[in-house]
Design an enzyme around this catalytic site. Structure first.
Site, PDB file in Angstrom:
ATOM      1  CG  ASP A   1      -1.722  -1.190   1.447  1.00  0.00           C
ATOM      2  OD1 ASP A   1      -1.570  -2.149   0.678  1.00  0.00           O
ATOM      3  OD2 ASP A   1      -2.522  -1.201   2.388  1.00  0.00           O
TER       4      ASP A   1
ATOM      5  CG  ASP B   1      -2.247  -4.537  20.674  1.00  0.00           C
ATOM      6  OD1 ASP B   1      -2.282  -5.719  20.279  1.00  0.00           O
ATOM      7  OD2 ASP B   1      -3.195  -3.995  21.285  1.00  0.00           O
TER       8      ASP B   1
END
Length: 571
Positions: free
Chosen positions: A60, A139
């Site tokens: 991307d 995370d």
């Protein structure tokens, strides 16, 4: 402006605290300066003027922006190999969107909120021209959360180093908001409402309902989820890489607007990348700023930016040239084993100017004007008749690295094939490929063709008669593009909203070794293909105009150029 002053004050503090930590991550530095060990003769599929790093995986485009006269392109990058993984934000800059200078990686895992990956996001300009980045971090629990980063030194036009907010993550899935922790990613460029609040969209899904979740903030640090998404749709699955921007209604061609502009003179575009389909879709409609709701036009179909290989796109407002520019990623059609052998995977398309067509029904896309500076050795044909079954070679250009514009005039509409039932245009292109003789068409270009035509990629038009109207099909037929059958050679296609009775059919095709990027109907339809010929490589590639229909068509214009190599990654 007053509400943002604490951010600027914190910026200096963050610089002192985190500057050394950033510098210490030498493993992620100078990623872009690594050069491929293979020579160009051993890398026939590396592009010459499309953006790609020297080696490894790219996907991307992230946070493109213009700052102090330079265009910045960040992108998802794997510094350790040519398959997806170990994702960081690589960084390059340009003066012209064509030639790019590589810099050190800008964002890489360094906080708990992004320790397992720095995924996609966007840049926003705060008052005073101060850029910030919102991006998705993964995370320690593999939850997707949204993070904020600032430039370390605003006086540096290269924006070489970025500092992360100690308040990260700023947005996170919770039990209360019922957001799936693995379906919450890709923040958009933020826009500012007349009420002084910033707004940003995050891609999301709940079961099969795709959603553009809306968050609001007064200071760009403390964000609150709105009561409802900006827009959602049943059965669409995960909405990745959303984009939301205004377009000028009934305005001049190629004029763009800042993302925060609103009013009666604009329409809005909502674009999403559908994870299930791996395509980019967009809607044109109305944005109610008071309710924060986007309503697509009743008669508006769901359209695609590109009907070939194209995904995870992102637009920016280019304040230097007052235009909106579109960036997009194109993955490979080769096998993963082949990608590993060649040492790289993925490219970006040529940046495209994008604006609303005067009809208000669709967007127009066109390669940015700067790419024309690479044109050399022009070839121009006079008007000529292209008879049924005729094949004409285009000589005088480097066929493997070219820009070709051609237009056709059609007359014998009584010979058009009758289409009794509506059909998916991509399926129709597979059934009615370049080798299937028709009435009016197929006619167009054979690109990256071998001398004996064992290999070629056909980009063409074919006209059908459907419900007493002429229907124009545009195809990029790569079914004969390579003798290597391990490649994905699925044909691509779409219908083009043009009336061949009153206007010529135009086609522009950018050819660059392994990518064929085509624009039909003056930018109404775009198709990007990845092809890997085994015979039609380098100087052995040929270019032809062809007509495999029974009806003659007239070439009203053919202009072709060889394309110089862009300076990308220092080579």
């Amino acid at each position: 402006m007053a509400n943002l002053s604490p951010i600027i004050l914190l910026l200096a503090l963050f610089s002192l605290i985190y500057g050394n930590a950033i510098a210490s991550h030498h493993v992620y530095r100078n990623l872009q300066t690594q050069q491929s060990s293979d020579s160009s003769s051993n890398q026939p599929y590396r592009t010459a003027y499309h953006f790609q790093p020297p080696k490894n995986w790219i996907n991307d485009p992230n946070g493109p922006m213009r700052y102090k006269g330079l265009y910045h392109l960040f992108y998802q990058y794997n510094p350790k190999g040519s398959v997806w993984g170990n994702i960081v934000w690589a960084h390059s800059v340009s003066k012209d969107l064509v030639n790019w200078i590589p810099l050190d990686a800008a964002i890489f895992p360094s906080q708990p909120s992004d320790i397992n990956g720095c995924w996609s996001g966007s840049a926003t300009m705060l008052p005073g021209g101060k850029p910030v980045i919102l991006y998705t971090g993964i995370d320690p629990n593999n939850h997707q959360v949204q993070n904020l980063a600032f430039p370390k030194n605003l006086s540096d036009p290269f924006l070489r180093e970025w500092i992360k907010s100690p308040k990260n993550p700023l947005m996170a899935p919770t039990v209360a908001n019922k957001i799936n922790s693995t379906s919450f990613r890709d923040p958009t460029t933020a826009w500012k409402g007349k009420d002084g609040y910033w707004r940003v969209l995050i891609g999301n899904k709940v079961n099969s309902v795709g959603r553009a979740v809306l968050y609001k903030s007064k200071d760009f640090v403390n964000w609150v989820e709105a009561k409802q998404p900006l827009h959602s749709a049943q059965g669409t699955g995960m909405w990745e890489c959303p984009d939301f921007f205004p377009v000028l209604n009934n305005g001049p061609i190629n004029v763009g607007l800042d993302t925060s502009v609103d009013g009666d003179h604009v329409r809005h575009v909502l674009k999403v990348s559908l994870d299930d389909k791996k395509h980019d879709y967009y809607l044109i409609g109305t944005y109610d700023a008071s309710q924060d709701v986007f309503t697509p036009d009743n008669s508006q179909p769901v359209l695609r930016y590109d009907y070939g290989k194209y995904y995870a796109s992102k637009t920016i407002f280019d304040d230097g040239k007052n235009r909106r520019v579109l960036f997009g990623w194109v993955n490979e059609s080769s096998s993963q084993n082949d990608d590993i052998k060649k040492g790289w995977s993925g490219i970006h398309t040529i940046p495209r100017s994008i604006w609303l067509h005067k009809s208000g029904k669709q967007l127009i896309q066109w390669p940015v004007q700067e790419i024309e500076n690479l044109r050399v050795n022009p070839v121009n044909w006079p008007t000529r008749l292209l008879k049924g079954g005729e094949l004409l070679q285009v000589n005088g250009i480097t066929a493997v690295q070219a820009d070709v514009e051609i237009s056709f005039q059609v007359r014998e509409f009584q010979k058009a094939e009758v289409l009794k039932n509506w059909a998916d245009p991509q399926i129709l292109c597979g059934m009615k490929g370049a080798g299937v003789k028709g009435g009016i068409g197929p006619f167009g270009l054979l690109v990256l063709a071998s001398k004996d035509l064992q290999e070629s990629t056909a980009v063409f038009f074919r006209i059908f008669r459907y419900q007493n109207k002429n229907l124009v099909l545009m195809c990029s037929d790569q079914s004969r593009s390579s003798l290597n059958k391990e490649n994905d050679m699925t044909p691509f296609g779409t219908f083009v909203d043009v009336d061949p009775l009153h206007e010529n059919l135009s086609l522009r095709t950018l050819i660059d070794h392994s990518v064929v990027e085509s624009f039909g109907g003056e930018g109404k339809a775009c198709i990007t293909s990845r092809v890997y010929p085994t015979l039609a490589i380098n100087e052995k590639a040929q270019l032809y105009a062809f007509n495999n229909g029974t009806s003659s068509v007239r070439i009203t214009r053919l202009s072709a150029w060889s394309m110089k190599k862009a300076n990308i990654n220092g080579n």
